[in-house]
Design a protein around this motif. Structure first.
Motif, PDB file in Angstrom:
ATOM      1  N   GLN A 345      10.445 -15.502  -6.734  1.00  0.00           N
ATOM      2  CA  GLN A 345      10.031 -14.116  -6.526  1.00  0.00           C
ATOM      3  C   GLN A 345      11.090 -13.331  -5.766  1.00  0.00           C
ATOM      4  O   GLN A 345      11.299 -12.140  -6.021  1.00  0.00           O
ATOM      5  CB  GLN A 345       8.703 -14.086  -5.769  1.00  0.00           C
ATOM      6  N   GLU A 348      13.612 -12.135  -8.262  1.00  0.00           N
ATOM      7  CA  GLU A 348      13.160 -10.959  -9.017  1.00  0.00           C
ATOM      8  C   GLU A 348      13.296  -9.685  -8.191  1.00  0.00           C
ATOM      9  O   GLU A 348      13.647  -8.620  -8.709  1.00  0.00           O
ATOM     10  CB  GLU A 348      11.709 -11.153  -9.468  1.00  0.00           C
ATOM     11  N   ARG A 352      16.084  -6.928  -9.227  1.00  0.00           N
ATOM     12  CA  ARG A 352      15.245  -5.937  -9.910  1.00  0.00           C
ATOM     13  C   ARG A 352      14.843  -6.448 -11.294  1.00  0.00           C
ATOM     14  O   ARG A 352      14.740  -5.684 -12.249  1.00  0.00           O
ATOM     15  CB  ARG A 352      15.966  -4.590 -10.027  1.00  0.00           C
ATOM     16  N   ASP A 353      14.672  -7.780 -11.374  1.00  0.00           N
ATOM     17  CA  ASP A 353      14.241  -8.435 -12.609  1.00  0.00           C
ATOM     18  C   ASP A 353      15.247  -8.254 -13.752  1.00  0.00           C
ATOM     19  O   ASP A 353      14.880  -8.280 -14.926  1.00  0.00           O
ATOM     20  CB  ASP A 353      12.859  -7.926 -13.039  1.00  0.00           C
ATOM     21  N   ASN A 355      18.332  -9.967 -15.620  1.00  0.00           N
ATOM     22  CA  ASN A 355      18.845 -11.328 -15.760  1.00  0.00           C
ATOM     23  C   ASN A 355      20.315 -11.445 -15.358  1.00  0.00           C
ATOM     24  O   ASN A 355      20.722 -12.413 -14.716  1.00  0.00           O
ATOM     25  CB  ASN A 355      18.663 -11.804 -17.211  1.00  0.00           C
ATOM     26  N   GLY A 358      20.756 -11.552 -11.609  1.00  0.00           N
ATOM     27  CA  GLY A 358      19.910 -12.491 -10.889  1.00  0.00           C
ATOM     28  C   GLY A 358      20.601 -13.769 -10.458  1.00  0.00           C
ATOM     29  O   GLY A 358      21.828 -13.918 -10.538  1.00  0.00           O
TER      30      GLY A 358
END
Length: 558
Positions: A345, A348, A352-353, A355, A358
């Protein structure tokens, strides 16, 4: 890691250590003590937590002391081993169970080339009011043949371990290595459990590299904290762990262990890794000029790992563990320094979600059963790099990257002092890999998980017999199937590549080993290993190649 971050960590450690009144020193991972404690734990004689190693020496001493009250349940050889190992824990004995002795005044003087109060020979030892430590030189010479070519490996250095005041424990090992010739065979280095190397000098005739293991630690009634450079293994397997193993070179890390009650153990680690990825925006000119190679200054991209896990013991001999890790890059993130944070989490939130912005998260679990089947340890570990339940059983949408290990050890069956170990490991395509090069599950380009790599499986068996204290013989064998590795973008095809896709390689191993720990720190090893490699050709036939190794090693302190 910048200077400000380092200062914060050091200040936090020093502030925290003065609030407690205990110390901690870790037992080296290559210690034969771990094998001894595992054997007696498999017989149900002690409760033993060895999911994460190395272990604190005070914890080990308490287990040895517990065994001292159960000598009638030990074999004659195990009683001799217990007596031998107890001699190495004089400092821990005095810290945990102080008793006034006629030796107290003598031991405050430096002990040079003498036996201590326990009868353990020491090169140099000192125990004063503010500091207690042992100092040792380290030396190892290995010679042998690999594919009928002679080689040698010389290792030398120093080590020290001890306790400072009432709050801090420390241990330090430095070793320099020289290997001749420079063996470049894939099976010799990469495709083996040998710890990876950060090479400082290399040519066709030899390589040289250093190793440093250091910890400064403290503990209290319900936990411990350490900062240093080490390897922390996670798992019960002996021939490679799928979560964290001894394959990568050691890296700086902080470690927190919490055990508020006997049946819960929480662990948190945060490590600073080598990405081996150059920051292309960091180049700038230096004053040095060379017509042959570029002399511009540059930096490597920063890379980190955070890992936490919890182990619950619902009944004697049964341990259930669940954990999570994240590999992230470019800058230190506060979210991953919070021990109880849910890393997936946090990723994410930070990305900012997105890929491509990330990190790389994993989750893992393990189960261990000791002596529920008499004299037997059964375990299993599972590591998920990526898992999408909605496509798990749909051939058109399948996308998963995971690995698992199953294993067992039976001791004293059918005769005393004989052990049988079996392990099976399977690693699916794409596991440990990532399309962003700074997010691979690697340190210094060595896998942090199992040395097999992805798209492979392994069956391992060994039979070990201990003849008398310090002398044991081992027969072992393993079979490996290895497909093409899902490197780069091909690890992200949907549906995922089938297991063992690509041209295959099969390996068959057989080995014989005699090991003798004559005295504390003095060891002899002799090994004969045989390897058959079968490489699949384009016409699907197999071409065989054979490797043979004969090894003789003499070591002191290592």
């Amino acid at each position: 890691m910048n200077t400000k971050q380092i200062k914060v960590l050091i200040f936090s450690f020093l502030f925290f250590s003065v609030q407690v009144s205990a110390q901690i020193v870790y037992e080296p991972l290559n210690s034969s003590l771990y094998d001894f404690l595992e054997r007696v734990a498999n017989k149900g004689l002690i409760e033993y937590y060895d999911l994460i190693k190395p272990l604190p020496r005070k914890y080990i001493y308490e287990k040895l002391r517990e065994l001292s009250g159960k000598k009638e349940q030990l074999t004659k050889l195990e009683r001799a081993e217990l007596k031998y190992y107890m001699k190495d824990f004089l400092f821990e004995k005095k810290l945990l169970h102080p008793v006034k002795s006629k030796y107290d005044k003598i031991i405050t003087k430096p002990q040079l080339f003498r036996k201590d109060e326990s009868g353990r020979f020491r090169i140099y030892s000192y125990a004063g009011k503010n500091i207690k430590f042992n100092f040792n030189p380290l030396f190892s010479f290995e010679t042998g043949t690999w594919e009928k070519k002679k080689y040698f490996h010389l290792r030398y250095g120093i080590e020290a371990e001890g306790y400072l005041g009432k709050s801090v424990g420390f241990n330090f090992q430095f070793m320099n290595n020289r290997e001749e010739p420079n063996i470049r065979d894939f099976v010799w280095n990469r495709f083996s459990p040998k710890t990876g190397r950060n090479i400082s000098l290399s040519d066709r005739s030899r390589i040289e590299y250093g190793e440093v293991y250091v910890n400064v630690s403290t503990d209290w009634d319900w936990g411990s904290f350490s900062i240093g450079q080490n390897l922390n293994t996670w798992g019960y397997a002996q021939n490679g762990q799928i979560v964290t193993s001894t394959k990568p070179p050691a890296y700086p890390s902080i470690r927190l262990d919490i055990y508020p009650v006997d049946w819960i153990h929480f662990n948190f680690n945060h490590g600073w890794l080598n990405s081996d990825v150059i920051d292309s925006s960091s180049f700038y000119k230096t004053f040095r000029v060379n017509p042959v190679f570029n002399t511009d200054r540059f930096n490597w991209r920063q890379k980190f790992i955070a890992q936490h896990s919890v182990t619950i013991t619902p009944l004697k001999g049964l341990d259930l563990s669940l954990g999570e890790s994240v590999v992230y890059a470019d800058r230190l993130e506060m979210a991953y320094l919070i021990p109880l944070m849910f890393f997936d989490q946090a990723d994410e939130h930070i990305s900012r979600d997105k890929n491509y912005a990330g990190s790389n998260t994993q989750f893992f679990l393990a189960a261990s059963s000791r002596n529920h089947i008499p004299n037997t340890h059964i375990w299993g570990s599972f590591f998920a790099d990526e898992l999408t339940p909605e496509g798990l059983f749909d051939p058109e949408k399948q996308y998963y990257k995971f690995a698992f290990t199953l294993g067992s050890v039976v001791v004293d069956f059918p005769i005393d002092n004989l052990s049988l170990r079996t392990e099976y490991t399977k690693i699916y395509p794409g596991t440990y890999r990532h399309f962003i090069p700074t997010l691979t599950y690697e340190n210094s380009s060595y896998l942090m998980g199992h040395w097999l790599g992805d798209n492979a499986d392994l069956v391992y068996v060994d039979l070990t017999y201990r003849i008398f204290r310090g002398l044991q013989v081992k027969l072992w064998g393993q079979m490996i199937r290895k497909g093409a590795e899902a490197l780069g973008d091909r690890g992200y095809d949907i549906p995922i590549h089938p297991f063992l896709f690509g041209l295959r390689r099969n390996y068959t191993y057989a080995g014989f080993k005699v090991g003798y720990e004559m005295l504390h720190d003095i060891k002899f090893d002799f090994q004969i290993n045989y390897i058959k490699e079968s490489r699949q050709q384009n016409d699907l036939s197999f071409k065989d190649k054979y490797f043979r190794q004969i090894l003789l090693r003499v070591s002191y302190g290592y």
